[in-house]
Structure formats: structure tokens, C-alpha cells
Design an enzyme around this catalytic site. Structure first.
Site, PDB file in Angstrom:
ATOM      1  CG  HIS A 127      -1.163   6.131   1.350  1.00 46.16           C
ATOM      2  ND1 HIS A 127      -1.081   7.464   1.091  1.00 46.16           N
ATOM      3  CD2 HIS A 127      -2.004   5.621   0.394  1.00 46.16           C
ATOM      4  CE1 HIS A 127      -1.840   7.752   0.037  1.00 46.16           C
ATOM      5  NE2 HIS A 127      -2.407   6.663  -0.391  1.00 46.16           N
ATOM      6  CG  HIS A 158      -5.902   4.398  -2.493  1.00 46.72           C
ATOM      7  ND1 HIS A 158      -5.071   5.233  -1.798  1.00 46.72           N
ATOM      8  CD2 HIS A 158      -7.028   4.252  -1.718  1.00 46.72           C
ATOM      9  CE1 HIS A 158      -5.647   5.588  -0.657  1.00 46.72           C
ATOM     10  NE2 HIS A 158      -6.831   4.995  -0.577  1.00 46.72           N
ATOM     11  CG  HIS A 181       1.907   8.993  -6.785  1.00 48.55           C
ATOM     12  ND1 HIS A 181       1.188   9.783  -5.928  1.00 48.55           N
ATOM     13  CD2 HIS A 181       1.105   7.960  -7.088  1.00 48.55           C
ATOM     14  CE1 HIS A 181       0.003   9.227  -5.703  1.00 48.55           C
ATOM     15  NE2 HIS A 181      -0.071   8.118  -6.397  1.00 48.55           N
ATOM     16  CG  ASP A 237       0.343   6.554  -3.249  1.00 47.99           C
ATOM     17  OD1 ASP A 237       1.021   6.013  -4.148  1.00 47.99           O
ATOM     18  OD2 ASP A 237      -0.796   6.975  -3.467  1.00 47.99           O
ATOM     19  CG  ASP A 240      -4.018   6.009  -7.779  1.00 51.98           C
ATOM     20  OD1 ASP A 240      -4.544   5.419  -6.816  1.00 51.98           O
ATOM     21  OD2 ASP A 240      -3.137   6.875  -7.637  1.00 51.98           O
ATOM     22  CG  HIS A 241      -1.289   2.748  -6.528  1.00 53.30           C
ATOM     23  ND1 HIS A 241       0.064   2.916  -6.514  1.00 53.30           N
ATOM     24  CD2 HIS A 241      -1.823   3.978  -6.300  1.00 53.30           C
ATOM     25  CE1 HIS A 241       0.355   4.197  -6.261  1.00 53.30           C
ATOM     26  NE2 HIS A 241      -0.782   4.848  -6.120  1.00 53.30           N
ATOM     27  CG  HIS A 301      -1.863   1.781  -1.758  1.00 52.09           C
ATOM     28  ND1 HIS A 301      -0.893   2.039  -2.699  1.00 52.09           N
ATOM     29  CD2 HIS A 301      -2.664   2.878  -1.741  1.00 52.09           C
ATOM     30  CE1 HIS A 301      -1.098   3.240  -3.213  1.00 52.09           C
ATOM     31  NE2 HIS A 301      -2.167   3.772  -2.675  1.00 52.09           N
TER      32      HIS A 301
END
Lengths: 304, 304
Positions: B142, B65, B270, B212, B67-68, B63
Site C-alpha cells: 500500500h 490510515h 473496502h 489495503d 479509516d482503519h 495500517h
């Protein structure tokens, strides 16, 4: 003296490695932080060096190669999670500004602080100015448009000699003029020369950042007389041809620029990963200019 | 048995920290590397874990975000400098694909390998398939569209018993059918049952990645019966409300999904940075499901 500190967060070239992070420095000027370049991992380095996100106000990106800007989205996102307030201005070469802005805005939709993108265009010029500091951009000579930056403290006022101020019972309304160099005229009409009332102002310090650039004497003109010059030294002289071809400099060339510009000291960095120990580059630079320091992650230099 | 290894490059949440890198895993399937998520610093972690850029063929982004996915531009640039050939397919949720593609293409103009962006849309489905492996995406739950991935080895053929093959002098032309379960009919017309000629096929292994996601039983349905399930466990039960609100799961909830899905073992990660030691989350998960491992940078798990 008020703080004017250069923090080295990354001084490698091209790709992050076990040895060095990509380019990033943070100028701590009287507790306000201004970042120069933002390679991947800059946010982690900030935390390691205990530099607080809250105090960061400006980010200056020299050019749009990834090792100088890929840390920006992560840094700006993380600052949002740390509930930074206020604003951050990102000064960035115009060529990629819209693209970068769109990308960052997509991922940082709801930041508690404003992210303001400001383009650096043409020959550069003054990007930032307040009562104590100016930051100017000037052209470097790389494979794509690239800018150097000069952080220049504004001229300061002279120091009042408290004892003499009391002795002559000088009214507060006169003090500003005296700090700026005026003599004092007593109610009796006597002139007290300024030199009896004040001691000289602290020198105005300056720092110039030059990465990435090939050897070019116009750089020496641009940074003439600064206190500390950071100049890239990606290679040693054995790679002079390769340096020129890739728009970079050798350590010796960095030192020649420092000497021609009459700076007080030289800081080198942006080391190619072929150099396991940058001491060899520092030694090479010292054959042309004595006061050379090699940048390293975690290094802090106070301008005095 | 042929290699099917999960490498953990990052297992923290939200922001890189001194403790953990943001999300990134690399599946080493028979020496071909496939990355899942690509948080900032992924390229450095690859090198630290001695995973060769040359062998990376696919990157799956769960996805959009940061941090990914913020490690992607740096990774793709660095691979160009390492003269990687061939192609890399980046499978990425459709919503931000064009933006990401524009950004990456700006900075990676002249790569010696092709960068192919492929959108993940709707309910997901098969993203990748070859003779030995499929990779499917399925929905997670999420704050924004988010996908889990299942890596599923295809059914394998039975092992020939070399001694019996020689004993019956079976022609090469028959071997493929026998490996697939056929009996052998001798020139004399006698039937030799397959069970005398072969030993059972190796089991087909499977790995599911879920990060997530909030706790949702549809996830258990989607990953039913996999050998190893990675399920996010951002929080402990004391933060159950916060987990739900932010679209995340607790360690206990991850374990409930593992149990309901009937998986062999559970890998959690995570972790919120509030947990200095993830052991507390592993212990919590073990109250619901026995076979729990905590992800950690550098961990390698071989599916057997």
C-alpha cells in the site's frame, strides 16, 4: 433576518448509542459554519444534515473528554478528501492541545487546507471576532477544565427608509452615519431627526452553549440575557447526587440557570442513556422555566 | 464445530458514508472476539451486532490510515465505561504506535482493564498464539506500511468413538495419545488400529484479511490455501490505473489473487463510494473466480 441557526448533530452523553450521537452542534451564521464539540460520528452527521464541509471555518472544543472530541481526526481527514480549501481553526483547551495536534497532524499530513490549533486558556475570553460576530469562552465547572461558548451578534445599524432618503435626496456619503443614528442636516440647515429616516436595527442575537457542567450560579452570570441557552441536562432530579458527583446537571438545575440568567429560551441535551425518551427531562425542566426545547439529532433552531 | 465466525462491521473505504462504515471486522473464535481494523463508528457497530465488549481481547490494526483506526480511542473509552475487565492488546504498526499510545492513554487514564500496545514490525510474523489459534501478520503493498493477517486454527485431534472406547475398556490415561493418532495395545498385547477407535479430526480452518493493498502476487503466496480470503476490491476494472496509483486493487484483481492462492472462497470489500451497489464488483470478481461474497455491514460468515 440574516441566518443564525443552531444545528444539533449529537446530544447524547458519554458514548454513542442507538438513540443519540455524542455532543456536536453546528452554528450556521450567515452561511459560515462553526462547530461546537465534535463527538465520534460528527462527519457523518454533517453529511446527513447537508452541512457543507467547505463552509466550516472554526471548531470549538469545550473539553477533552472523548465524547466531545473523538470525531475530530475523522472530520479533518474527510474534509481533506473533499478538497476543502482555506483554513479551519480548532479552538481547544490548552491542556491537551499539543497531543491532539500531533495526532491530527500525523494523520492529516497533506490537507489542501490549513489546520490551525488555537489554545483556550485561563478564563477563556474572546476566541473569534469579525465585523458581525464574536465568540467568547467562559469557564464551566466539570471534572476537568471545561469551557462554555457564547456566540454574540454585534450591534447592527438601523434600517434606512428608502422613500425618505429619496424624498430628502440624501447624498450617499451621509447614509452610513444615518444608519448609525445620526440626524440629517439639509443643505438649507434644517434638521431631519433620525427617527424619520430609519427604522430600528434588528436585535443582536446571542446563543450560549454550556456542556458539561455541574449546577453553578456563575454559569447564570456568564450567560445573562442570551436569547437561547443550551445547558446540559444529563440527569433528572432523582439523580441529583450522581449529577453533582460526576460534574453534571439535572434538567431542573438547567432550568434554574435559564431563569436566573433571564434567557428567552432553553435548549437541553447531553442526556444520559438511562433516559430512553428525553421528554421526561424536558417536562422536569418546565417545572422551573417555561420555554424549554429538548435537543435531538437533526433539530435546527433559527434565532429570530 | 467450534465457532469461527467473521462479523463485518464496516466495509467502505476512505470515509464513513450513508452506505458503508469504514473498515472493521470482528472474528469470533470460540466466543473470544478479535477485531481487525477499527474505523470510526466501530463501537456503535459492535453494539448493533450484539458483540460484547467484555469478550474482546485483541485488536489488529492493518495500517495507519484514519479509516482503519480512528474508531480506536472511542472504542477503548467506551469499554472502560462498560466496566470491561482483563486486558486488550492493540497490535499496531510500529511507525505510529507511540503517538497512538500517547493519545489513547491521555483519554483512557483510568480504565478498569489494561490496554497493551504491541508493535507490528518488519515482515510481521506471529502476533498471537494460544492452544487453538495463531494470528500472523504479513506485508501488504500500500502507500504506507500495511499488514495482512491470517487467523489459523491449529491442527485438531481426532474424535474418539465412545462406543469403541467402552468396548475395549480403554483407560483414560491412554485417550490423549489415541486422539493424537496412536493405536491401542490391549493388556493382552493385541493392537487395535487407531482408525477403529477414532474418526478424523475436524479440518483446521483459516481466514486471511488483506486490506489495503495493490495487486501483488506475493499476497497470493502469503495466503495460499486459506479457507476464506478477504481481499480489498476498492474499484472496478475501469479504474485499474487509479487503483494502482492509490495502492488499491480492483475486484477482478482480488479474484485473481484468490484463484492463484487456491482459496475456497473470496470475500471482497473496502468499496469506493463511487459504487452505490457493490454487486457490480462482486459480478466482476466472479468472471475470474466463482465463490465470491460481497462484504456488507451486519454480515456474519461462519467458517465450516
Amino acid at each position: 433576518m440574516a441566518k443564525f441557526r443552531i444545528n444539533i448533530l449529537g446530544c447524547g452523553s458519554a458514548t454513542p448509542s442507538a438513540l443519540h450521537n455524542p455532543s456536536c452542534q453546528v452554528i450556521d451564521f450567515r452561511d459560515r459554519l462553526m462547530m461546537i464539540d465534535c463527538g465520534e460520528g460528527a462527519q457523518v452527521q454533517m453529511r446527513k444534515m447537508n452541512l457543507r464541509f467547505q463552509r466550516l471555518t472554526d471548531i470549538f472544543i469545550s473539553h477533552l473528554h472523548g465524547d466531545h472530541c473523538f470525531g475530530l481526526p475523522g472530520l479533518l481527514s474527510t474534509m481533506a478528501l473533499h478538497e476543502k480549501g482555506g483554513a479551519v481553526r480548532v479552538h481547544i483547551p490548552q491542556q491537551g492541545m499539543e497531543l491532539f495536534r500531533s495526532f491530527v497532524n500525523y494523520f492529516c499530513k497533506e490537507t489542501p487546507y490549513s489546520i490551525i490549533f488555537e489554545p483556550i486558556t485561563g478564563e477563556g475570553g474572546v476566541l473569534y471576532e469579525d465585523h458581525a460576530l464574536t465568540v467568547e469562552a467562559f469557564p464551566l465547572y466539570h471534572r476537568i477544565p471545561c469551557y462554555g461558548f457564547i456566540f454574540r451578534e454585534k450591534p447592527k445599524t438601523r434600517h434606512l427608509d428608502g422613500e425618505m432618503v429619496r424624498f430628502y435626496n440624501i447624498p450617499v456619503s451621509q447614509l452610513k452615519a444615518i444608519k448609525e443614528g445620526a440626524d440629517y442636516i439639509t443643505p438649507e440647515g434644517d434638521i431631519v431627526p433620525n427617527s424619520r429616516l430609519t427604522t430600528p436595527a434588528d436585535p443582536s442575537r446571542s446563543y450560549a452553549y454550556c456542556s458539561d457542567t455541574m449546577f453553578d450560579e456563575r454559569v447564570a452570570q456568564a450567560v445573562k440575557g442570551v436569547d437561547l441557552l443550551y445547558h446540559e441536562a444529563t440527569y433528572g432530579q432523582e439523580c441529583e447526587g450522581c449529577a453533582a458527583e460526576r460534574g453534571h446537571s439535572t434538567a431542573r438545575q438547567a432550568a434554574v440557570i435559564a431563569r436566573e440568567a433571564g434567557v428567552k429560551s432553553l435548549l437541553i441535551g447531553h442526556y444520559s442513556k438511562r433516559y430512553r425518551d428525553f421528554k421526561v427531562l424536558v417536562d422536569e425542566a418546565r417545572t422551573e422555566f417555561e420555554a424549554v426545547t429538548g435537543a435531538d439529532e437533526g433539530l435546527k433552531i433559527d434565532l429570530l
